[in-house]
Scaffold this active site. Sequence first.
Site, PDB file in Angstrom:
ATOM      1  N   GLU A 254       0.829  -1.211   0.000  1.00 48.44           N
ATOM      2  CA  GLU A 254       0.000   0.000   0.000  1.00 48.44           C
ATOM      3  C   GLU A 254       0.864   1.261   0.000  1.00 48.44           C
ATOM      4  O   GLU A 254       0.539   2.245  -0.674  1.00 48.44           O
ATOM      5  CB  GLU A 254      -0.934   0.004   1.210  1.00 48.44           C
ATOM      6  CG  GLU A 254      -2.124  -0.929   1.082  1.00 48.44           C
ATOM      7  CD  GLU A 254      -3.140  -0.440   0.062  1.00 48.44           C
ATOM      8  OE1 GLU A 254      -3.047   0.717  -0.383  1.00 48.44           O
ATOM      9  OE2 GLU A 254      -4.046  -1.222  -0.297  1.00 48.44           O
ATOM     10  N   GLU A 257       2.075   1.720  -3.522  1.00 49.25           N
ATOM     11  CA  GLU A 257       1.020   2.125  -4.440  1.00 49.25           C
ATOM     12  C   GLU A 257       0.622   3.587  -4.253  1.00 49.25           C
ATOM     13  O   GLU A 257       0.399   4.314  -5.228  1.00 49.25           O
ATOM     14  CB  GLU A 257      -0.207   1.232  -4.248  1.00 49.25           C
ATOM     15  CG  GLU A 257      -0.029  -0.197  -4.737  1.00 49.25           C
ATOM     16  CD  GLU A 257      -1.229  -1.071  -4.463  1.00 49.25           C
ATOM     17  OE1 GLU A 257      -1.198  -2.259  -4.827  1.00 49.25           O
ATOM     18  OE2 GLU A 257      -2.210  -0.571  -3.867  1.00 49.25           O
ATOM     19  N   GLU A 258       0.526   4.039  -2.998  1.00 52.86           N
ATOM     20  CA  GLU A 258       0.000   5.381  -2.738  1.00 52.86           C
ATOM     21  C   GLU A 258       1.055   6.478  -2.818  1.00 52.86           C
ATOM     22  O   GLU A 258       0.715   7.629  -3.097  1.00 52.86           O
ATOM     23  CB  GLU A 258      -0.681   5.413  -1.367  1.00 52.86           C
ATOM     24  CG  GLU A 258      -1.927   4.548  -1.303  1.00 52.86           C
ATOM     25  CD  GLU A 258      -2.805   4.864  -0.116  1.00 52.86           C
ATOM     26  OE1 GLU A 258      -2.442   5.751   0.696  1.00 52.86           O
ATOM     27  OE2 GLU A 258      -3.863   4.226   0.018  1.00 52.86           O
TER      28      GLU A 258
END
Length: 401
Positions: A254, A257-258
């Site tokens: 995560e 991805e962010e």
Amino acid sequence: SLIFLASAMKMSKVLLSIASTALRQAGAFQARNACRINASAAATATAAAVGLVGGATSLCSTPQPLAMCSNDGSGESSSTKAVVKSIDMPQNPPEHNPDLPFPESSLRLDTYNGVTLDVSKLPPSSCDDAATFDAHLAKALAIWAAEEKRGIWIRAPTAQSHLIPAITSQGFDFQHAAPGEAVLTKWLPKHQESRLPHGPTHQVGIGALVLHPLTGQMLVVQERTGPAAARKLWKMPTGLTDPGEDVSEAAIRELKEETGLDCVFDRIVCFRQAHGGLFNRSDMFFVCLCKLAPKYEEGLREGKDIELLPQEEEILCADWIDMEDYAVQGVWIESPLYKEMNGAMLKAAKHGIEYSGEIAAIGEQSSKEDKEDDAAHGFVAKNLPVGFRPGSNTIYVSSKL
């Protein structure tokens, strides 16, 4: 030895006599299984008497110590053949009942005396026509009831969803659904309350707590949509775990991805359980302290900044802010729950993450004793082999242990 052997042979005859009685009373199929079980017990008793296995307790040991107790009759033990089985599959399942209208390849027995029917493994002649399938299912249920089976599970893929009305008409209800299939269950014992488990009850989320190697500031993002976006909140990079994904792996994914950053999982700082979420599911949320990859520290020494690459579809912006500024945002200070969570995060951030022997920390440095005490809080991840079957699991244990 001869006396022991004679006694064992008498025991074998008694057990085989029991099997013969079962043959007369239970019909051909049930008797074959009874004879098979009792013959294995008789063979084990004989072997125990002459010293081939370790005494009478071997009669009840699992997994079976004798090659002749192998579930496929090959004469090889499961350990010798290294056959991989699911943990809930019986070691010595009974033979397939030829009266069942479904092929053996479509059925799976479990150690709870249940059966799973995988519709995707049925031949077209059994599942193309709903009426034919309905008749076959009714016959199978009657046989399973006579065999005192308990929980019956049916996996119905999307391609065979036309069979669902026939399945529900036989007393099945939905247990859960996922992309590609629905799972339905029925509890057969009429005078017992169902012991079948509910469908999935929780979703699992993570938040990645990352500190800047030099300033000790916290990495935060603002989202484009959602409740946090409506409040213009700065928050940790967050997200849900994927199926089969560890909490530690989800935190790393995560964050990448962010924000585009690579990191290493350090520990779980705290976790929160909530109820009444989407579709009335509960929620587990893990705050994960993560350490940036060494390449960013090397770049800082060369005078480079850490480049943040917000995910265009979900993230409006990403930045570094002081932890205290994060914790005093209006929605946080109004919530006893999040005040407690942010307090745990502040405590974890107080002594920070070690980068090249130095500490990126916020606030004033405390005593050595306090530092050691604070640093010991959290749960570290250990990925370890299961041992009794292939594969490994991740266990999270207190870093104090």
